[in-house]
Enzyme design. Structure first.
Site, PDB file in Angstrom:
ATOM      1  N   LYS A 112      61.469 101.051 -52.437  1.00 36.11           N
ATOM      2  CA  LYS A 112      62.976 101.500 -52.398  1.00 36.11           C
ATOM      3  C   LYS A 112      63.883 100.744 -51.336  1.00 36.11           C
ATOM      4  CE  LYS A 112      64.338 104.812 -49.182  1.00 36.11           C
ATOM      5  NZ  LYS A 112      65.406 104.343 -48.512  1.00 36.11           N
ATOM      6  N   ASN A 113      63.293 100.255 -50.290  1.00 34.90           N
ATOM      7  CA  ASN A 113      63.918  99.540 -49.158  1.00 34.90           C
ATOM      8  C   ASN A 113      63.826  98.046 -49.475  1.00 34.90           C
ATOM      9  OD1 ASN A 113      64.196 102.011 -47.838  1.00 34.90           O
ATOM     10  ND2 ASN A 113      63.020 101.341 -46.032  1.00 34.90           N
ATOM     11  N   ARG A 130      72.932 105.182 -45.832  1.00 32.83           N
ATOM     12  CA  ARG A 130      73.501 104.062 -44.823  1.00 32.83           C
ATOM     13  C   ARG A 130      73.021 102.741 -45.490  1.00 32.83           C
ATOM     14  NH1 ARG A 130      74.487 105.468 -40.121  1.00 32.83           N
ATOM     15  NH2 ARG A 130      73.888 103.154 -39.284  1.00 32.83           N
ATOM     16  N   CYS A 138      73.651 110.574 -38.702  1.00 30.21           N
ATOM     17  CA  CYS A 138      72.224 110.420 -39.168  1.00 30.21           C
ATOM     18  C   CYS A 138      71.528 111.291 -38.484  1.00 30.21           C
ATOM     19  CB  CYS A 138      71.953 109.013 -39.571  1.00 30.21           C
ATOM     20  SG  CYS A 138      70.105 109.191 -40.350  1.00 30.21           S
ATOM     21  N   ARG A 153      72.789 105.763 -35.320  1.00 26.00           N
ATOM     22  CA  ARG A 153      72.556 104.580 -35.985  1.00 26.00           C
ATOM     23  C   ARG A 153      73.718 103.783 -36.004  1.00 26.00           C
ATOM     24  NH1 ARG A 153      68.779 106.028 -41.136  1.00 26.00           N
ATOM     25  NH2 ARG A 153      68.509 103.705 -41.107  1.00 26.00           N
ATOM     26  N   PRO A 154      73.931 102.725 -35.325  1.00 26.32           N
ATOM     27  CA  PRO A 154      75.234 101.987 -35.107  1.00 26.32           C
ATOM     28  C   PRO A 154      74.869 100.807 -36.058  1.00 26.32           C
ATOM     29  CG  PRO A 154      73.704 101.697 -33.268  1.00 26.32           C
ATOM     30  CD  PRO A 154      73.062 102.909 -34.128  1.00 26.32           C
ATOM     31  N   ASP A 203      76.704  97.956 -35.191  1.00 26.27           N
ATOM     32  CA  ASP A 203      77.173  96.751 -34.113  1.00 26.27           C
ATOM     33  C   ASP A 203      76.674  95.478 -34.674  1.00 26.27           C
ATOM     34  OD1 ASP A 203      74.863  98.091 -33.125  1.00 26.27           O
ATOM     35  OD2 ASP A 203      75.157  96.908 -31.486  1.00 26.27           O
ATOM     36  N   LEU A 204      75.179  95.208 -34.779  1.00 26.55           N
ATOM     37  CA  LEU A 204      74.683  94.188 -35.089  1.00 26.55           C
ATOM     38  C   LEU A 204      74.976  93.561 -36.400  1.00 26.55           C
ATOM     39  CD1 LEU A 204      70.943  95.119 -33.742  1.00 26.55           C
ATOM     40  CD2 LEU A 204      72.853  93.591 -32.482  1.00 26.55           C
ATOM     41  N   ASP A 216      58.745 104.945 -40.207  1.00 26.99           N
ATOM     42  CA  ASP A 216      58.730 105.663 -41.705  1.00 26.99           C
ATOM     43  C   ASP A 216      57.802 106.171 -41.747  1.00 26.99           C
ATOM     44  OD1 ASP A 216      61.552 104.930 -41.844  1.00 26.99           O
ATOM     45  OD2 ASP A 216      61.379 103.424 -43.673  1.00 26.99           O
ATOM     46  N   ILE A 271      61.708 103.229 -32.257  1.00 27.68           N
ATOM     47  CA  ILE A 271      62.705 102.815 -33.133  1.00 27.68           C
ATOM     48  C   ILE A 271      63.886 103.621 -33.221  1.00 27.68           C
ATOM     49  CG2 ILE A 271      63.498 101.859 -35.215  1.00 27.68           C
ATOM     50  CD1 ILE A 271      60.976 100.071 -34.185  1.00 27.68           C
ATOM     51  N   ARG A 281      65.348 111.167 -52.440  1.00 29.33           N
ATOM     52  CA  ARG A 281      65.984 109.944 -51.999  1.00 29.33           C
ATOM     53  C   ARG A 281      64.941 108.922 -51.822  1.00 29.33           C
ATOM     54  NH1 ARG A 281      68.810 109.815 -46.546  1.00 29.33           N
ATOM     55  NH2 ARG A 281      68.792 107.671 -47.277  1.00 29.33           N
TER      56      ARG A 281
HETATM   57  C1  UD1 Z   1      65.685 100.213 -41.986  1.00 34.69           C
HETATM   58  C2  UD1 Z   1      64.983 101.188 -43.207  1.00 34.69           C
HETATM   59  C3  UD1 Z   1      64.645 102.534 -42.662  1.00 34.69           C
HETATM   60  C4  UD1 Z   1      63.637 102.138 -41.342  1.00 34.69           C
HETATM   61  C5  UD1 Z   1      64.489 101.373 -40.351  1.00 34.69           C
HETATM   62  C6  UD1 Z   1      63.611 100.858 -39.335  1.00 34.69           C
HETATM   63  C7  UD1 Z   1      66.136 100.628 -45.283  1.00 34.69           C
HETATM   64  C8  UD1 Z   1      67.247 100.731 -46.456  1.00 34.69           C
HETATM   65  N1  UD1 Z   1      66.071 101.360 -44.306  1.00 34.69           N
HETATM   66  O1  UD1 Z   1      66.898 100.981 -41.641  1.00 34.69           O
HETATM   67  O2  UD1 Z   1      63.950 103.020 -43.625  1.00 34.69           O
HETATM   68  O3  UD1 Z   1      63.317 103.682 -40.754  1.00 34.69           O
HETATM   69  O4  UD1 Z   1      64.849 100.076 -41.189  1.00 34.69           O
HETATM   70  O5  UD1 Z   1      62.527 100.309 -39.885  1.00 34.69           O
HETATM   71  O6  UD1 Z   1      65.513  99.451 -45.410  1.00 34.69           O
HETATM   72  N2  UD1 Z   1      70.347  99.179 -34.437  1.00 34.69           N
HETATM   73  C9  UD1 Z   1      71.334  98.969 -33.455  1.00 34.69           C
HETATM   74  N3  UD1 Z   1      72.720  98.394 -34.086  1.00 34.69           N
HETATM   75  C10 UD1 Z   1      72.800  97.772 -35.457  1.00 34.69           C
HETATM   76  C11 UD1 Z   1      71.701  98.368 -36.414  1.00 34.69           C
HETATM   77  C12 UD1 Z   1      70.557  98.938 -35.670  1.00 34.69           C
HETATM   78  O7  UD1 Z   1      71.331  99.277 -32.301  1.00 34.69           O
HETATM   79  O8  UD1 Z   1      73.848  97.319 -35.815  1.00 34.69           O
HETATM   80  C13 UD1 Z   1      69.266  99.955 -33.906  1.00 34.69           C
HETATM   81  C14 UD1 Z   1      69.043 101.196 -34.464  1.00 34.69           C
HETATM   82  O9  UD1 Z   1      69.673 102.462 -33.967  1.00 34.69           O
HETATM   83  C15 UD1 Z   1      67.608 101.458 -34.488  1.00 34.69           C
HETATM   84  C16 UD1 Z   1      66.973 100.039 -34.538  1.00 34.69           C
HETATM   85  O10 UD1 Z   1      68.278  99.053 -34.367  1.00 34.69           O
HETATM   86  O11 UD1 Z   1      67.270 102.036 -33.099  1.00 34.69           O
HETATM   87  C17 UD1 Z   1      66.363  99.645 -35.913  1.00 34.69           C
HETATM   88  O12 UD1 Z   1      67.137 100.044 -36.926  1.00 34.69           O
HETATM   89  P1  UD1 Z   1      67.578  99.154 -38.242  1.00 34.69           P
HETATM   90  O13 UD1 Z   1      66.541  98.217 -38.425  1.00 34.69           O
HETATM   91  O14 UD1 Z   1      68.885  98.612 -38.237  1.00 34.69           O
HETATM   92  O15 UD1 Z   1      67.360 100.111 -39.409  1.00 34.69           O
HETATM   93  P2  UD1 Z   1      67.894 100.161 -40.727  1.00 34.69           P
HETATM   94  O16 UD1 Z   1      67.958  98.744 -41.121  1.00 34.69           O
HETATM   95  O17 UD1 Z   1      69.231 100.928 -40.880  1.00 34.69           O
END
Ligand code: UD1
Length: 419
Positions: free
Chosen positions: A21-22, A91, A115, A120-121, A123-124, A306, A328, A398
């Site tokens: 899925k991911n 998301r 969430c 789950r920001p 910003d990046l 996960d 994470i 999902r």
């Molecule tokens: C993806 C996966 C999800 C998995 C996660 C971590 C998909 C569809 N989803 O979610 O199943 O649990 O990776 O392996 O692939 N963060 C920030 N700023 C940002 C983005 C993220 O601070 O802009 C933080 C998040 O809060 C978290 C960490 O970075 O603590 C990792 O998150 P991220 O890798 O972005 O998760 P997703 O890509 O949303």
């Protein structure tokens, strides 16, 4: 709304893992980078994929999906809005932002909102796309952006919790059509990002370094259609490993990539399992008594967040005390209270869960809170004495395609009923 009624089960036989899925979701979003037809194979039939289909259709794509193959073409009428009603349910929808800005030069994508697994920001994502030259504002819950012409640059994408998987996907996709060279430093190394890179390269993108923390992209003027088979789902594979350990069932799990789950295999071995790997197939024989272990979730190749909930169930039955550290999503412990209601001995403090093994758990009425927590409750139901009713099973749907039907031939006693 459906619920599951789960009885104590022991499993035996072969399980074939579905497409990831991911990996599917960002690859589907990447088809927005071209007007040509793209053909995707091995896309899993899960509700998150159906949500992405609706988003793409809303953005002017025509999606034909027969079992196994998805064809995505463009209509003449094109839209650039991904509405809240679709994005809030998933998301990963946010990763249409990069392709829309790069190809259609404008985008209006709903911010995903809260969430249950914690804050789950995005910003990046926004930082990386802004550095490529997109003008982004947040207005009425939407990220509204325009990009006259994106230009390659050096982007540091590390955040408070390390790299971001979908943040990397968003910036990588946009960079494929940006003028000149883009360096993405602290990029996520997850296999799903590698698979996205492979697909983008088939579309004509010039990318090196995917799977490492430094991705280099030479932007192209345009990309073309491509055909691709997505990788198999390492999280579904890991869920079956956790189920095998918890239920003490010998299983063969087929269609796995061992290098995608090294940390998980290592954990299963430390818990006492005997593993036999043969190409893309794993035979697992759990021990009679599970050994306690300490698990820390980390970005790939570390132990995946996960799979934290599913392995917690197995550790609830181990011979001693285990510690799980969630690095994470530090609040991703909604399943703890439900497992406690089934007799698990877990105490939680911040990002730590201390698990004291017990000999048995018992059935109860429990609530699925998120996708992976639901899978954990299904495993718990299969080890518990008495019936377990799992409400809100739509969370499970999902990310797992009809899990009860896939587990039935192995001996799982799971019934789907109306809630
Ligand atoms: C993806 C996966 C999800 C998995 C996660 C971590 C998909 C569809 N989803 O979610 O199943 O649990 O990776 O392996 O692939 N963060 C920030 N700023 C940002 C983005 C993220 O601070 O802009 C933080 C998040 O809060 C978290 C960490 O970075 O603590 C990792 O998150 P991220 O890798 O972005 O998760 P997703 O890509 O949303």
């Amino acid at each position: 709304m459906d619920k599951f009624v789960v009885h104590k089960s022991s499993l035996k036989g072969e399980f074939v893992v579905s497409g990831a899925k991911n990996a599917s979701l960002p690859i589907m979003a990447a088809t927005l980078l071209t007007d040509d037809e793209c053909i995707l194979h091995n896309i899993p039939d899960v509700s998150d994929v159906r949500t992405m289909v609706r988003i793409l259709e809303n953005l002017g794509k025509v999606v034909q999906w027969t079992p196994g193959t998805m064809r995505i073409r463009s209509r003449r009428l094109r839209n650039y809005v991904a509405p809240y009603r679709l994005v809030r349910t998933m998301r990963a929808s946010f990763c249409v932002l990069g392709p829309l800005l790069a190809k259609r030069k404008k985008a209006k994508v709903s911010l995903p909102g809260g969430c249950v697994i914690g804050s789950r920001p995005v910003d990046l994502h926004l930082k990386g796309l802004s550095q490529l030259g997109a003008e982004l504002i947040v207005e009425n819950g939407y990220c509204v952006g325009s990009a006259a012409g994106l230009a390659g640059t050096h982007i540091f994408l590390g955040g408070h919790f390390g790299s971001s998987v979908l943040g990397t996907a968003n910036v990588l996709m946009a960079a494929t059509l940006a003028a000149g060279e883009t360096l993405i430093e602290y990029s996520a190394c997850e296999p799903e990002i590698v698979d996205l890179g492979v697909f983008l390269k088939k579309m004509g993108a010039d990318i090196t370094g995917e799977g490492t923390p430094l991705i280099r992209v030479n932007g192209k003027r345009q990309l073309h259609g491509a055909e691709h088979t997505v990788i198999s789902d390492r999280i579904e594979a890991g869920t079956l490993i956790a189920a095998s350990l918890a239920t003490r069932s010998a299983l063969t799990i087929k269609n796995i990539y061992p290098l995608h789950i090294t940390s998980v295999l290592e954990c299963a071995r430390r818990m006492g399992a005997v593993l036999r790997l043969k190409r893309n197939s794993l035979s697992i024989k759990p021990p009679r008594r599970l050994h306690p272990v300490n698990i820390t979730t980390l970005p790939f190749p570390g132990f995946p967040t996960d799979l934290q909930a599913q392995f917690m169930v197995a550790l609830c039955l181990a011979d001693g005390v285990s510690l799980i550290t969630e690095k994470i999503f530090p609040d991703r412990f909604m399943h703890v209270a439900e497992l406690q209601r089934m007799g698990a001995r877990i105490s939680r403090s911040g990002p730590y869960a201390i698990i004291e093994g017990t000999r048995s758990m018992y059935g109860a009425e429990v609530m699925a809170s998120d996708l992976r927590a639901s899978a954990a409750l299904v495993i718990a139901g299969m080890v518990a004495h008495g019936d377990t009713e799992i409400l809100r099973i739509y969370h499970l749907d999902r990310g797992y395609g009809r899990l009860e039907e896939k587990l039935k031939p192995l001996g799982a006693k799971i019934k789907r009923e109306k809630q």
